[in-house]
Design a protein around this motif. Structure first.
Motif, PDB file in Angstrom:
ATOM      1  N   LEU A  71     -92.205 -52.127  92.776  1.00  0.00           N
ATOM      2  CA  LEU A  71     -91.565 -51.319  91.741  1.00  0.00           C
ATOM      3  C   LEU A  71     -90.774 -52.197  90.779  1.00  0.00           C
ATOM      4  N   GLU A  72     -90.127 -53.234  91.301  1.00  0.00           N
ATOM      5  CA  GLU A  72     -89.376 -54.144  90.429  1.00  0.00           C
ATOM      6  C   GLU A  72     -90.311 -54.890  89.481  1.00  0.00           C
ATOM      7  N   LEU A  73     -91.472 -55.310  89.968  1.00  0.00           N
ATOM      8  CA  LEU A  73     -92.439 -55.959  89.091  1.00  0.00           C
ATOM      9  C   LEU A  73     -92.910 -54.996  88.003  1.00  0.00           C
ATOM     10  N   LEU A  74     -93.105 -53.737  88.377  1.00  0.00           N
ATOM     11  CA  LEU A  74     -93.585 -52.757  87.402  1.00  0.00           C
ATOM     12  C   LEU A  74     -92.525 -52.462  86.349  1.00  0.00           C
ATOM     13  N   THR A  75     -91.273 -52.310  86.755  1.00  0.00           N
ATOM     14  CA  THR A  75     -90.219 -52.018  85.769  1.00  0.00           C
ATOM     15  C   THR A  75     -90.032 -53.207  84.827  1.00  0.00           C
ATOM     16  N   ARG A  76     -90.266 -54.408  85.337  1.00  0.00           N
ATOM     17  CA  ARG A  76     -90.222 -55.593  84.478  1.00  0.00           C
ATOM     18  C   ARG A  76     -91.281 -55.496  83.388  1.00  0.00           C
ATOM     19  N   GLN A  77     -92.472 -55.042  83.746  1.00  0.00           N
ATOM     20  CA  GLN A  77     -93.529 -54.864  82.747  1.00  0.00           C
ATOM     21  C   GLN A  77     -93.203 -53.725  81.791  1.00  0.00           C
ATOM     22  N   LEU A  78     -92.638 -52.629  82.319  1.00  0.00           N
ATOM     23  CA  LEU A  78     -92.300 -51.483  81.471  1.00  0.00           C
ATOM     24  C   LEU A  78     -91.250 -51.878  80.430  1.00  0.00           C
ATOM     25  N   GLU A  79     -90.303 -52.694  80.849  1.00  0.00           N
ATOM     26  CA  GLU A  79     -89.277 -53.153  79.912  1.00  0.00           C
ATOM     27  C   GLU A  79     -89.909 -53.992  78.812  1.00  0.00           C
ATOM     28  N   THR A  97     -92.954 -53.647  77.715  1.00  0.00           N
ATOM     29  CA  THR A  97     -93.674 -52.710  76.864  1.00  0.00           C
ATOM     30  C   THR A  97     -92.720 -51.996  75.906  1.00  0.00           C
ATOM     31  N   ARG A  98     -91.537 -51.649  76.421  1.00  0.00           N
ATOM     32  CA  ARG A  98     -90.575 -50.893  75.612  1.00  0.00           C
ATOM     33  C   ARG A  98     -89.945 -51.752  74.530  1.00  0.00           C
ATOM     34  N   THR A  99     -89.598 -52.996  74.876  1.00  0.00           N
ATOM     35  CA  THR A  99     -88.848 -53.833  73.936  1.00  0.00           C
ATOM     36  C   THR A  99     -89.732 -54.779  73.140  1.00  0.00           C
ATOM     37  N   GLY A 100     -90.948 -55.044  73.656  1.00  0.00           N
ATOM     38  CA  GLY A 100     -91.816 -56.001  73.001  1.00  0.00           C
ATOM     39  C   GLY A 100     -91.477 -57.437  73.309  1.00  0.00           C
ATOM     40  N   ARG A 101     -90.486 -57.653  74.182  1.00  0.00           N
ATOM     41  CA  ARG A 101     -90.099 -59.020  74.543  1.00  0.00           C
ATOM     42  C   ARG A 101     -90.945 -59.526  75.697  1.00  0.00           C
ATOM     43  N   TRP A 102     -91.268 -60.792  75.679  1.00  0.00           N
ATOM     44  CA  TRP A 102     -92.059 -61.395  76.747  1.00  0.00           C
ATOM     45  C   TRP A 102     -91.265 -61.378  78.037  1.00  0.00           C
ATOM     46  N   ALA A 103     -91.869 -60.882  79.110  1.00  0.00           N
ATOM     47  CA  ALA A 103     -91.156 -60.751  80.383  1.00  0.00           C
ATOM     48  C   ALA A 103     -91.445 -61.896  81.337  1.00  0.00           C
ATOM     49  N   GLY A 104     -92.185 -62.894  80.877  1.00  0.00           N
ATOM     50  CA  GLY A 104     -92.494 -64.016  81.749  1.00  0.00           C
ATOM     51  C   GLY A 104     -93.914 -63.955  82.271  1.00  0.00           C
ATOM     52  N   ALA A 105     -94.303 -64.985  82.997  1.00  0.00           N
ATOM     53  CA  ALA A 105     -95.661 -65.091  83.519  1.00  0.00           C
ATOM     54  C   ALA A 105     -95.930 -64.026  84.577  1.00  0.00           C
ATOM     55  N   ALA A 106     -97.221 -63.700  84.758  1.00  0.00           N
ATOM     56  CA  ALA A 106     -97.614 -62.784  85.828  1.00  0.00           C
ATOM     57  C   ALA A 106     -97.199 -63.379  87.169  1.00  0.00           C
ATOM     58  N   ARG A 107     -96.921 -62.494  88.126  1.00  0.00           N
ATOM     59  CA  ARG A 107     -96.387 -62.947  89.403  1.00  0.00           C
ATOM     60  C   ARG A 107     -97.223 -62.441  90.567  1.00  0.00           C
ATOM     61  N   HIS A 108     -97.510 -63.333  91.503  1.00  0.00           N
ATOM     62  CA  HIS A 108     -98.144 -62.995  92.770  1.00  0.00           C
ATOM     63  C   HIS A 108     -97.126 -63.286  93.871  1.00  0.00           C
ATOM     64  N   LEU A 109     -96.578 -62.244  94.470  1.00  0.00           N
ATOM     65  CA  LEU A 109     -95.545 -62.404  95.487  1.00  0.00           C
ATOM     66  C   LEU A 109     -96.113 -62.197  96.878  1.00  0.00           C
ATOM     67  N   GLU A 110     -95.688 -63.029  97.825  1.00  0.00           N
ATOM     68  CA  GLU A 110     -96.025 -62.841  99.232  1.00  0.00           C
ATOM     69  C   GLU A 110     -94.733 -62.844 100.041  1.00  0.00           C
ATOM     70  N   LEU A 111     -94.534 -61.800 100.842  1.00  0.00           N
ATOM     71  CA  LEU A 111     -93.340 -61.660 101.667  1.00  0.00           C
ATOM     72  C   LEU A 111     -93.718 -61.898 103.131  1.00  0.00           C
TER      73      LEU A 111
END
Length: 360
Positions: free
Chosen positions: A322-330, A332-346
């Protein structure tokens, strides 16, 4: 003459209260001010406890059940049917979504083409972003989904799935448990107890299952014990073809005896509980005659014998997705680059209970 901030904020609070919720951009248009100004006003109002902030929206303080979802602040989450493993991840994603001012709508994929249908339903319902855990019984099913997944034009995060390098969807954000580490934890525990002949009874109908099977083969080979470590299906319906197989396909007691095994790793919990019961019915006592480690830790502690289990961080996976998704939504909303795509492993943990013991 410019309107004083307090007066403008009072108007915003009144509009939000009357409507239940309002987009920041709509408020800016109505008040003839910039989006930045309204966003700052909403932040001030939220700090004073007069409204609640969401992503691109201001909400009234009325209970959420009474609020309109017409603002488009809904995200979709697609999971396979009858998948208890993802329940904790779904709940954690839902709680994280609510804290972010979003509503999570769950969609169920019922068959091999169900993921695409469920995604279309989520899009038709106005989802702003998607958390996806496709079924992918086989690698062929996974490849078949790449084209339409890669063409989606909204934020997407894969949950407990990781695309292959070079595939059309490799650039998607994803978060999953490190199941290779989970297998390592199980084998380290069993071998530290003296076990060298270990049966893997595993599913073979998901990307997670395929990782567990391949890592078991690789890690037992690296330890020099692969010859005595056979692999079998954990149930008659655990393969890519869901139709029941012959009864002997899940006879763990027979596999243990034929291999001279003293331990078993079983994926997943429900299959583990059933197979432990069958071991006992066949006169194989756990852990005296055979130590058992379950994989998933959803209900592993609920049998007659509480099972030692590999416990992936299911809730944390849902929250991180969900945190990764909200980062993308932000973005989309602001038009600012949110950084590189992320592959997380826990990393999973091992929970030691009553089903494992030193080799006598």
């Amino acid at each position: 003459m410019r309107e004083p901030a307090r007066k403008r904020q009072a108007r915003i609070a009144a509009l939000v209260e009357a409507r239940g919720s309002a987009r920041i951009t709509d408020l800016a248009d109505e008040l003839a001010v910039s989006v930045v100004t309204v966003r700052r006003d909403v932040e001030d109002l939220a700090q004073r406890g007069e409204v609640r902030r969401g992503h691109g929206v201001a909400r009234s303080l009325r209970p959420m059940a009474q609020e309109s979802t017409a603002t488009g602040d809904t995200i979709g989450m697609v999971v396979p049917e009858r998948n208890t493993y993802l329940t904790e991840a779904v709940q954690a994603a839902r709680e994280a979504a609510e804290k972010a001012g979003l509503r999570l709508a769950l969609h169920i994929a019922a068959d091999e083409r169900g993921t695409e249908r469920a995604v279309r339903q989520a899009l038709d319902a106005g989802a702003r972003g998607l958390l996806l855990s496709p079924r992918w019984r086989t690698e062929a099913e996974e490849r078949a989904d790449h084209a339409w997944l890669g063409a989606l034009e909204l934020p997407v995060v894969l949950v407990e799935r990781r695309p292959h390098r070079g595939s059309a969807i490799y650039g998607l954000d994803c978060v999953r448990s490190d199941h290779a580490h989970g297998v390592q934890l199980a084998l380290e525990h069993l071998t530290s107890l003296g076990h060298r002949r270990i049966v893997l009874a595993a599913r073979d109908d998901s990307p997670t299952a395929r990782v567990i099977r391949s890592e078991f083969a690789a890690q037992t080979a690296a330890r020099g014990i692969r010859e005595g470590c056979p692999v079998m299906l954990s149930s008659r319906t655990a393969g890519p073809d869901p139709r029941p197989r012959e009864a002997g396909a899940a006879d763990l007691a027979d596999a243990v005896r034929r291999a001279g095994a003293t331990a078993a790793l079983i994926h997943g919990d429900m299959d583990a509980l059933v197979l432990v019961q069958r071991l006992r019915e066949a006169g194989v006592e756990v852990p005296r005659d055979c130590s058992v480690v379950a994989y998933n830790d959803v209900v592993a502690d609920m049998g007659q014998i509480a099972l030692t289990a590999v416990a992936p961080p299911k809730g944390e996976v849902g929250q991180a997705a969900l945190e990764l998704l909200t980062r993308q939504l932000e973005r989309t909303r602001t038009g600012r680059w949110a950084g590189a795509a992320r592959h997380l492993e826990l990393l999973p943990e091992l929970v030691v209970r009553d089903s494992t013991a030193p080799l006598l």
